[in-house]
Scaffold this active site. Structure first.
Site, mmCIF file in Angstrom:
data_model
loop_
_atom_site.group_PDB
_atom_site.id
_atom_site.type_symbol
_atom_site.label_atom_id
_atom_site.label_comp_id
_atom_site.label_asym_id
_atom_site.label_seq_id
_atom_site.Cartn_x
_atom_site.Cartn_y
_atom_site.Cartn_z
ATOM 1 N N HIS A 1 45.079 49.825 44.711
ATOM 2 C CA HIS A 1 44.771 48.690 43.840
ATOM 3 C C HIS A 1 43.727 49.061 42.791
ATOM 4 O O HIS A 1 43.851 48.686 41.616
ATOM 5 C CB HIS A 1 44.288 47.524 44.693
ATOM 6 N N GLU B 1 45.387 50.988 40.071
ATOM 7 C CA GLU B 1 46.106 50.094 39.156
ATOM 8 C C GLU B 1 45.172 49.601 38.046
ATOM 9 O O GLU B 1 45.542 49.578 36.865
ATOM 10 C CB GLU B 1 46.688 48.912 39.925
ATOM 11 N N HIS B 2 43.953 49.212 38.409
ATOM 12 C CA HIS B 2 42.971 48.793 37.403
ATOM 13 C C HIS B 2 42.632 49.936 36.454
ATOM 14 O O HIS B 2 42.527 49.748 35.235
ATOM 15 C CB HIS B 2 41.694 48.307 38.091
ATOM 16 N N GLU C 1 36.315 40.784 42.973
ATOM 17 C CA GLU C 1 37.611 40.171 43.250
ATOM 18 C C GLU C 1 37.805 39.971 44.746
ATOM 19 O O GLU C 1 38.270 38.921 45.191
ATOM 20 C CB GLU C 1 38.720 41.062 42.693
#
Length: 486
Positions: A94, A97-98, A174
């Site tokens: 994840h 991905e950022h 997040e």
């Protein structure tokens, strides 16, 4: 990644969760060639207007023309997600991905998004346990521009350690907002960790905070080098396009990326569960929640087999319980003088790279306990195990599935998402329509059989959210105990 309280409906499962891997390969030649030369295994996909190609470097290209509007969806799917991470580096898929938005050899941080916006497009990305995806929607005549941008990013992602540190802080925030400060999401995360022993599905997609604290830019770079290879990726294009023109563009952009082998994945089978598991999660909340997760078979293909047939029947069972307004859980638990829940739902995973679960979830009504809701949820499944389901219920469910197949075609994005997920999960690209045909044949007797077979205690993990007073508030101990059913 936010976990919803109540799972998706069966129609949504078929519209977006039918999933598939690559079928067979031939180097840089269309897998769905013109009529008269279509291999048998691709004939149905070709008749549905789906064109599949393999570039010389192993990358898969999937194209589906839809000429109703002058727009195109371009998606890059990488068959890697949190299930491919290592202990101690959870969350890296994840975070990567950022970082894919933070520059290349020729693009500064944020410039990728600015260029897509300048083309009149929109873009985003997503990470799951099974895959990572990136997409852009642009006017069809700007498709070549986004293909060049995405191919450059796929092959030449670059960022500084300082840029990584800034974005890692964003990801940690997040996690705080979507999981640690969300009692229900926290409960579901803990339930997954308790349900699975060996399967990497036990780890959260966003990662454990302790792992994020120690994650480094080099961890993300190594993950990128290992998994972001052409043979582990597919490009999906849906919209007002010509398949041969898209193939030429793909060769000019993605086709120039050197081929590298896909790492060998070690199997991580989940051991047999030896008995019921229960966890309690204490968090500031207004209401209790109870979730029952049963281990069930997953569907691995469209051919008849005991596991595939049972996975389909369990999906029918899910829809009978919770597939429409006024379905069994709604009627029995949330309505009338004997209501015990404010909300209740069911979900069957059916398809995924890892082991699947059938979940029953409920929120106790005022004055009712989690234990009462749990008993009511299980009774509805037990009733079907005893009595079966009516032909009218089955007909209603099947009618909804057929309707969902029609409605989803209104969205070019929905079509692209389905094709990408089908490629990931190793099902044929026309599996959506073929699944409906398989589901048409599911009988009441089969639904009754799976209701009796898979809902015992030994494959069950129960999670209960125990509401705690928020900071500055008070909650009598007796009220907290009542919510839990003690």
């Amino acid at each position: 990644m936010t976990v919803p309280l109540l799972p998706r409906r069966a129609g949504a499962l078929l519209a977006s969760g039918a999933a598939a891997l690559l079928l067979s390969a031939c180097a840089d030649a269309p897998l769905a060639p013109p009529a008269g030369a279509v291999p048998a295994q691709h004939a149905q996909a070709a008749s549905a207007g789906i064109h599949e190609y393999r570039l010389d470097n192993g990358l898969t290209l999937i194209v589906k023309p839809d000429r109703r509007a002058p727009t195109a969806i371009h998606m890059l799917w990488v068959r890697v997600g949190s299930m491919d991470e290592e202990n101690g580096r959870t969350g890296v898929a994840h975070v990567l991905e950022h970082m894919m938005f933070k520059g290349t050899d020729t693009l500064a941080p944020g410039e990728f998004s600015r260029r897509v916006a300048a083309l009149g497009g929109r873009e985003n990305a997503f990470t799951t346990r099974d895959y990572t995806g990136y997409f852009q929607q642009v006017p069809a005549d700007r498709l070549a521009d986004v293909m060049a941008l995405e191919a450059d990013r796929f092959a030449h992602s670059r960022y500084s350690d300082e840029e990584f540190a800034k974005e890692l802080a964003v990801v940690k925030e997040e996690r705080r907002m979507r999981t640690e400060d969300n009692p229900r999401a926290l409960m579901f995360e803990q339930q997954m960790a308790a349900t699975f022993t060996a399967s990497p599905y036990r780890r959260p997609v966003v990662g454990w905070m302790g792992d994020l604290d120690s994650l480094t830019a080099d961890d993300a770079r190594a993950f990128y080098q290992r998994w972001y290879v052409p043979a582990n990726a597919a490009v999906v294009v849906v919209g007002d396009v010509d398949p041969q023109a898209v193939l030429a563009l793909a060769r000019q952009t993605y086709g120039r990326i050197p081929a590298r082998p896909v790492p060998v994945r070690k199997p991580q089978p989940e051991p047999l569960q030896p008995g019921e598991r229960r966890i309690a999660v204490k968090a500031p909340a207004e209401q209790a929640v109870v979730s029952l997760a049963f281990k069930v078979p997953r569907m691995t293909g469209l051919e008849p087999s005991p596991d595939n047939d049972d996975a389909l029947a369990l999906t029918v069972l899910e829809s009978v319980l919770d597939g429409y307004s006024g379905a069994r859980l709604d009627r029995a638990l949330t309505r009338g003088p004997n209501r015990v829940a404010d909300a209740a739902g069911a979900d069957n995973g059916m398809i995924g790279r890892g082991p699947q679960l059938f979940t029953l979830t409920g929120i106790p009504a005022q004055g009712k306990t989690a234990a009462q809701v749990e008993a009511a949820l299980r009774e509805q499944v037990a009733r079907i195990a005893r009595e079966g389901v009516s032909e009218a219920e089955l007909a209603r469910v099947k009618t909804q599935w057929i309707a969902s197949q029609v409605y989803k075609r209104d969205s070019v994005m929905g079509q692209a998402q389905e094709l990408g997920s089908l490629w990931v999960q190793q099902l044929p690209l026309d599996a959506d329509e073929r699944l409906v045909e398989r589901l048409r044949a599911v009988t009441s007797a089969r639904v009754q059989a799976v209701a009796a077979r898979y809902f015992g205690d030994d494959q069950l993990t129960v999670a209960t959210l125990l509401p705690q007073p928020r900071a500055g508030a008070t909650q009598p101990a007796a009220a907290a105990a009542a919510a839990a059913g003690r």
